[in-house]
Design an enzyme around this catalytic site. Structure first.
Site, PDB file in Angstrom:
ATOM      1  N   CYS A 161      14.214  10.820   5.622  1.00  0.00           N
ATOM      2  CA  CYS A 161      14.208  10.375   7.025  1.00  0.00           C
ATOM      3  C   CYS A 161      15.545  10.655   7.686  1.00  0.00           C
ATOM      4  O   CYS A 161      15.603  11.129   8.820  1.00  0.00           O
ATOM      5  CB  CYS A 161      13.875   8.900   7.096  1.00  0.00           C
TER       6      CYS A 161
ATOM      7  N   GLU B 130      10.806   1.390   9.941  1.00  0.00           N
ATOM      8  CA  GLU B 130      11.763   2.469   9.623  1.00  0.00           C
ATOM      9  C   GLU B 130      11.021   3.773   9.870  1.00  0.00           C
ATOM     10  O   GLU B 130      10.204   4.197   9.048  1.00  0.00           O
ATOM     11  CB  GLU B 130      12.192   2.384   8.153  1.00  0.00           C
TER      12      GLU B 130
ATOM     13  N   SER C  36       5.918   7.589   9.818  1.00  0.00           N
ATOM     14  CA  SER C  36       6.064   8.335  11.072  1.00  0.00           C
ATOM     15  C   SER C  36       6.053   7.409  12.293  1.00  0.00           C
ATOM     16  O   SER C  36       5.537   6.283  12.239  1.00  0.00           O
ATOM     17  CB  SER C  36       4.947   9.358  11.187  1.00  0.00           C
TER      18      SER C  36
ATOM     19  N   THR D 240       2.408   6.480  13.431  1.00  0.00           N
ATOM     20  CA  THR D 240       1.790   5.379  12.678  1.00  0.00           C
ATOM     21  C   THR D 240       2.492   4.057  12.998  1.00  0.00           C
ATOM     22  O   THR D 240       1.833   3.022  13.114  1.00  0.00           O
ATOM     23  CB  THR D 240       1.835   5.664  11.155  1.00  0.00           C
ATOM     24  N   GLY D 241       3.796   4.110  13.177  1.00  0.00           N
ATOM     25  CA  GLY D 241       4.545   2.899  13.540  1.00  0.00           C
ATOM     26  C   GLY D 241       3.998   2.268  14.817  1.00  0.00           C
ATOM     27  O   GLY D 241       3.859   1.043  14.920  1.00  0.00           O
TER      28      GLY D 241
ATOM     29  N   GLU E  97      11.162  16.678  14.620  1.00  0.00           N
ATOM     30  CA  GLU E  97      11.597  16.482  13.231  1.00  0.00           C
ATOM     31  C   GLU E  97      10.825  17.421  12.303  1.00  0.00           C
ATOM     32  O   GLU E  97       9.614  17.303  12.174  1.00  0.00           O
ATOM     33  CB  GLU E  97      11.311  15.027  12.816  1.00  0.00           C
TER      34      GLU E  97
ATOM     35  N   LYS F  63       0.861  -1.193   0.000  1.00  0.00           N
ATOM     36  CA  LYS F  63       0.000   0.000   0.000  1.00  0.00           C
ATOM     37  C   LYS F  63       0.895   1.239   0.000  1.00  0.00           C
ATOM     38  O   LYS F  63       1.522   1.579   1.003  1.00  0.00           O
ATOM     39  CB  LYS F  63      -0.901   0.050   1.234  1.00  0.00           C
TER      40      LYS F  63
HETATM   41  P1  NAD Z   1       2.801   8.433   7.792  1.00  0.00           P
HETATM   42  O1  NAD Z   1       3.109   7.573   8.961  1.00  0.00           O
HETATM   43  O2  NAD Z   1       1.792   9.508   7.946  1.00  0.00           O
HETATM   44  O3  NAD Z   1       2.264   7.536   6.570  1.00  0.00           O
HETATM   45  C1  NAD Z   1       3.013   6.447   6.075  1.00  0.00           C
HETATM   46  C2  NAD Z   1       2.067   5.396   5.519  1.00  0.00           C
HETATM   47  O4  NAD Z   1       1.290   4.846   6.580  1.00  0.00           O
HETATM   48  C3  NAD Z   1       1.080   5.913   4.477  1.00  0.00           C
HETATM   49  O5  NAD Z   1       1.008   4.957   3.442  1.00  0.00           O
HETATM   50  C4  NAD Z   1      -0.221   5.986   5.264  1.00  0.00           C
HETATM   51  O6  NAD Z   1      -1.389   5.860   4.470  1.00  0.00           O
HETATM   52  C5  NAD Z   1      -0.084   4.791   6.186  1.00  0.00           C
HETATM   53  N1  NAD Z   1      -0.932   4.827   7.380  1.00  0.00           N
HETATM   54  C6  NAD Z   1      -1.508   5.900   7.984  1.00  0.00           C
HETATM   55  N2  NAD Z   1      -2.204   5.500   9.078  1.00  0.00           N
HETATM   56  C7  NAD Z   1      -2.070   4.162   9.168  1.00  0.00           C
HETATM   57  C8  NAD Z   1      -2.519   3.170  10.098  1.00  0.00           C
HETATM   58  N3  NAD Z   1      -3.268   3.481  11.152  1.00  0.00           N
HETATM   59  N4  NAD Z   1      -2.157   1.902   9.898  1.00  0.00           N
HETATM   60  C9  NAD Z   1      -1.377   1.539   8.855  1.00  0.00           C
HETATM   61  N5  NAD Z   1      -0.934   2.423   7.936  1.00  0.00           N
HETATM   62  C10 NAD Z   1      -1.264   3.718   8.084  1.00  0.00           C
HETATM   63  O7  NAD Z   1       4.199   8.998   7.300  1.00  0.00           O
HETATM   64  P2  NAD Z   1       4.491  10.024   6.104  1.00  0.00           P
HETATM   65  O8  NAD Z   1       3.997  11.375   6.530  1.00  0.00           O
HETATM   66  O9  NAD Z   1       4.016   9.431   4.821  1.00  0.00           O
HETATM   67  O10 NAD Z   1       6.086  10.023   6.069  1.00  0.00           O
HETATM   68  C11 NAD Z   1       6.874  10.928   6.795  1.00  0.00           C
HETATM   69  C12 NAD Z   1       7.527  10.230   7.969  1.00  0.00           C
HETATM   70  O11 NAD Z   1       8.178   9.043   7.551  1.00  0.00           O
HETATM   71  C13 NAD Z   1       8.618  11.062   8.632  1.00  0.00           C
HETATM   72  O12 NAD Z   1       8.524  10.974  10.035  1.00  0.00           O
HETATM   73  C14 NAD Z   1       9.915  10.399   8.183  1.00  0.00           C
HETATM   74  O13 NAD Z   1      11.014  10.593   9.016  1.00  0.00           O
HETATM   75  C15 NAD Z   1       9.507   8.978   8.079  1.00  0.00           C
HETATM   76  N6  NAD Z   1      10.377   8.259   7.155  1.00  0.00           N
HETATM   77  C16 NAD Z   1      11.256   7.344   7.662  1.00  0.00           C
HETATM   78  C17 NAD Z   1      12.136   6.678   6.823  1.00  0.00           C
HETATM   79  C18 NAD Z   1      13.130   5.672   7.346  1.00  0.00           C
HETATM   80  O14 NAD Z   1      13.696   4.936   6.569  1.00  0.00           O
HETATM   81  N7  NAD Z   1      13.370   5.600   8.629  1.00  0.00           N
HETATM   82  C19 NAD Z   1      12.099   6.935   5.454  1.00  0.00           C
HETATM   83  C20 NAD Z   1      11.181   7.860   4.967  1.00  0.00           C
HETATM   84  C21 NAD Z   1      10.320   8.509   5.836  1.00  0.00           C
END
Ligand code: NAD
Length: 474
Positions: A280, A246, A225, A228-229, A377, A173
Site C-alpha cells: 500500500c 487502511e 481498495s 471497497t472501503g 495506483e 475474513k
Molecule cells: P479489495 O478491496 O479488492 O479486497 C480487500 C478485501 O475486501 C478482500 O478480503 C475482499 O474479499 C473484501 N471485499 C470485497 N468486496 C467487499 C464488500 N463489498 N464488502 C466487504 N468486503 C469486501 O482490495 P485488494 O485488491 O485485496 O487489495 C489491494 C488494495 O488494498 C490496494 O488498493 C492497496 O493499496 C490496498 N492496501 C492498503 C493497505 C493500507 O494499509 N493502507 C495495505 C494493503 C493494501
C-alpha cells in the site's frame, strides 16, 4: 491438495462448496478453502458475542500472556508458514532487500509480541476531596476484520492482535486470493485462545459484505481498495459501526538535487519495487529534480535490469510474480496507456511469456501528472519517474491526489527535508526512506487513503471506547 477449514467457536467448519487457491508463480491450484456464507458469518458472530464477556473480563495480564504464547507456536513452524505465504502470494522466501516471506512471518511474530506487551492505563483526571475521575479504555465487542492479498498473514495480525489485546473478540475474513497461511494461523491460535475469541470465515466479497453490515459487530477494521472501503462505510452505517480504513495509496517521493545518486538509487529502487510494488505504501510516483533526472532514472533502470525475477520458492529470487491476473491486467493497461502517450520505457514494459503472473520490472520516464500511470495506483512492478524544477510546485503536484497514505523526501540535508514534511498531505512522511513500518509507530492514511491508525498505543486505542467514571467523595 492442501485443505483449509473455517474456524467458528474453536471448531473446524466446512461449507457445501470450496474454492481454489492458485500459486501465482505457476497458475496451479495448490489449496482449497471453504466457500463461507452469510449464515457462517451469523454463526461466527454469535460465537464471538458469547465469548466476549469471558475474554473482556479476563485479568489483563492473563490475556496478554495468552497472546504472547502465540509467538513460540508460530516460530516453531516458521519455514512451513513462509512456504505457504510464498505459494499463495508469490512473494519470494527471501526477497529484494529481505522483503519476502521471511519478513512477513518474522514481522508477524514481532507484531504479536509487541502488541501483547502494550498497556491501556487508566487516566486519572481529578483526585481530590470532592471526587476522583478516571477515564478507562473499554473494549467495543465483536470486531470484524477484512484483509487484502498483498501481505496476507501480517495484515491479518495487524488487525487481530490489537483487537484481542484490548479485550474484543474477532471475526476475520481473509482475501479469497490468499486465505491459506492465515487459516493455518487461526487454527494454531485456537489451541491457545478460548473458543469463540478468534473466528474465521473464508469466502469472497459477499462474506465481507455480510460482516460489514452485521448488526452485532461493533467495529470493522479493513485494509484494501478505496472502492471497497466506500462500500464498507455505507453498509456499516446501519448500527453506526466504528471503522478503521487502511485504503489505497499513490505515494509520491521527491528527490532533491543535492542527493548522492549512487548511494540512494538502491534504496529508491527497493522502495518502488519490493513485493513487486504490491504494498500500500510503496513509492509509486517518483519526482526527481531536472539537474539529476537522467542520472537517477538510469540508476534505477539499471537496478531493474539486474533484479532476479522468478518463482519465489527459489532462494535466489528477489521479485516473484504479481499476485493475481486482475492486478496484472491493471498494470498492463497502465503501461499501454503510458506507451500510447509517448512515454519512454527505460526497461521492461511487458508481461513475461509462459506460466505465472509475471510482469517485467518497468521504469518509465518522459511522463507527467495527468497520465493514468502517474495519477492511478498501479500496485505492480512499474514506476513513473517525473521531472520537476521548482520545489514549491512539486510539493503541490505530490499533494494533488485523492490519496494520502505516505510520502518521502530525499536529500543530503535531512533537516531541510524534514522541514518540508509538514507540507506533505499524507499520514507518514519518510526522509531518505520509504514504506518502512514499525510496531510502535502509528500508520494510516489521510484523504481517501482512509482514516484511523494502526500500531502502537495509538492503534490499540482504536479498538476501545472511552468510559469516564466519576467517584464522588463528599
Ligand atoms: P479489495 O478491496 O479488492 O479486497 C480487500 C478485501 O475486501 C478482500 O478480503 C475482499 O474479499 C473484501 N471485499 C470485497 N468486496 C467487499 C464488500 N463489498 N464488502 C466487504 N468486503 C469486501 O482490495 P485488494 O485488491 O485485496 O487489495 C489491494 C488494495 O488494498 C490496494 O488498493 C492497496 O493499496 C490496498 N492496501 C492498503 C493497505 C493500507 O494499509 N493502507 C495495505 C494493503 C493494501
Amino acid at each position: 491438495m492442501l485443505q483449509c477449514e473455517m474456524i467458528i467457536n474453536g471448531q473446524p467448519v466446512t461449507a457445501a462448496t470450496t474454492f481454489d487457491v492458485i500459486n501465482p508463480a505457476t497458475e496451479e491450484v495448490f489449496a482449497q478453502c471453504q466457500q463461507g456464507s452469510a449464515e457462517h458469518v451469523d454463526q461466527a458472530v454469535a460465537a464471538a458475542r458469547a465469548a466476549f464477556p469471558g475474554w473482556s473480563r479476563m485479568a489483563d495480564s492473563d490475556r496478554a500472556e495468552k497472546l504472547r504464547a502465540l509467538v513460540p507456536l508460530l516460530e516453531a513452524r516458521m519455514p512451513e508458514f513462509m512456504e505457504l505465504v510464498t505459494k499463495e502470494s508469490g512473494k519470494p522466501m527471501a526477497g529484494l532487500n529481505g522483503v519476502g516471506s521471511g519478513m512477513e512471518v518474522g514481522g508477524t511474530m514481532a507484531w504479536i509480541g509487541f502488541t501483547a506487551d502494550l498497556e491501556l492505563p487508566v487516566d486519572v483526571l481529578q483526585d481530590d476531596d470532592e471526587a476522583r475521575i478516571e477515564v478507562h479504555r473499554r473494549p467495543l465487542g465483536v470486531v470484524g476484520s477484512i484483509t487484502p492479498w498483498n501481505w496476507p498473514l501480517m495484515i491479518s495480525i495487524w488487525h487481530i492482535m490489537p483487537a484481542l489485546r484490548a479485550g474484543n473478540t474477532v471475526v476475520l475474513k481473509p482475501s479469497e486470493y490468499t486465505p491459506v497461511a492465515v487459516s493455518k494461523f487461526v487454527e494454531l491460535a485456537n489451541e491457545v485462545l478460548p473458543a469463540g475469541v478468534l473466528n474465521m470465515v473464508t469466502g469472497g466479497g459477499d462474506v465481507g459484505a455480510a460482516i460489514s453490515s452485521h448488526p452485532d459487530i461493533a467495529k470493522i477494521v479493513f485494509t484494501g481498495s478505496i472502492a471497497t472501503g466506500r462500500r464498507i462505510m455505507e453498509s456499516a452505517a446501519g448500527n453506526l459501526k466504528r471503522l478503521t480504513l487502511e485504503l489505497g495509496g499513490n505515494d509520491a517521493g521527491i528527490v532533491l538535487p543535492d542527493v548522492d545518486v549512487a548511494a540512494i538509487a538502491p534504496k529508491l529502487f527497493a522502495a518502488c519495487f519490493h513485493n513487486n510494488g504490491q504494498t500500500c505504501a510503496a513509492l509509486k510516483r517518483l519526482y526527481v529534480h531536472e539537474d539529476i533526472y537522467d542520472e537517477v532514472a538510469q540508476a534505477i533502470a539499471q537496478q531493474a535490469r539486474e533484479v532476479v525475477v522468478g518463482d519465489g520458492l527459489d532462494e535466489a529470487t528477489q521479485l516473484g510474480p504479481m499476485q493475481n491476473q486482475a492486478q496484472l491486467n491493471i498494470v498492463k493497461s497502465l503501461a499501454e496507456d503510458a506507451r500510447a502517450q509517448g512515454a519512454t520505457f527505460l526497461t521492461g514494459g511487458q508481461e513475461r511469456e509462459g506460466a505465472g503472473y509475471f510482469f517485467e520490472p518497468t521504469v518509465v520516464t518522459d511522463i507527467t501528472d495527468g497520465s493514468r500511470l502517474v495519477d492511478e495506483e498501479p500496485f505492480g512492478p512499474i514506476v513513473p519517474i517525473i521531472k520537476y524544477s521548482d520545489l514549491d510546485e512539486v510539493i503541490e503536484r505530490a499533494n494533488n491526489s485523492p490519496n494520502g497514505l505516505g510520502g518521502s523526501i530525499w536529500s543530503s540535508d535531512a533537516n531541510k527535508a524534514a522541514a518540508l514534511a509538514g507540507r506533505m498531505e499524507c499520514g507518514t512522511v519518510w526522509i531518505n526512506d520509504h514504506a518502512v513500518l514499525h510496531p510502535h509507530t502509528p500508520f494510516g492514511g489521510v484523504k481517501q487513503s482512509g482514516f484511523g491508525v494502526e500500531f502502537g498505543n495509538y492503534g490499540l486505542e482504536e479498538f476501545t471506547s472511552l468510559q469516564t467514571v466519576k467517584i464522588m467523595k463528599a
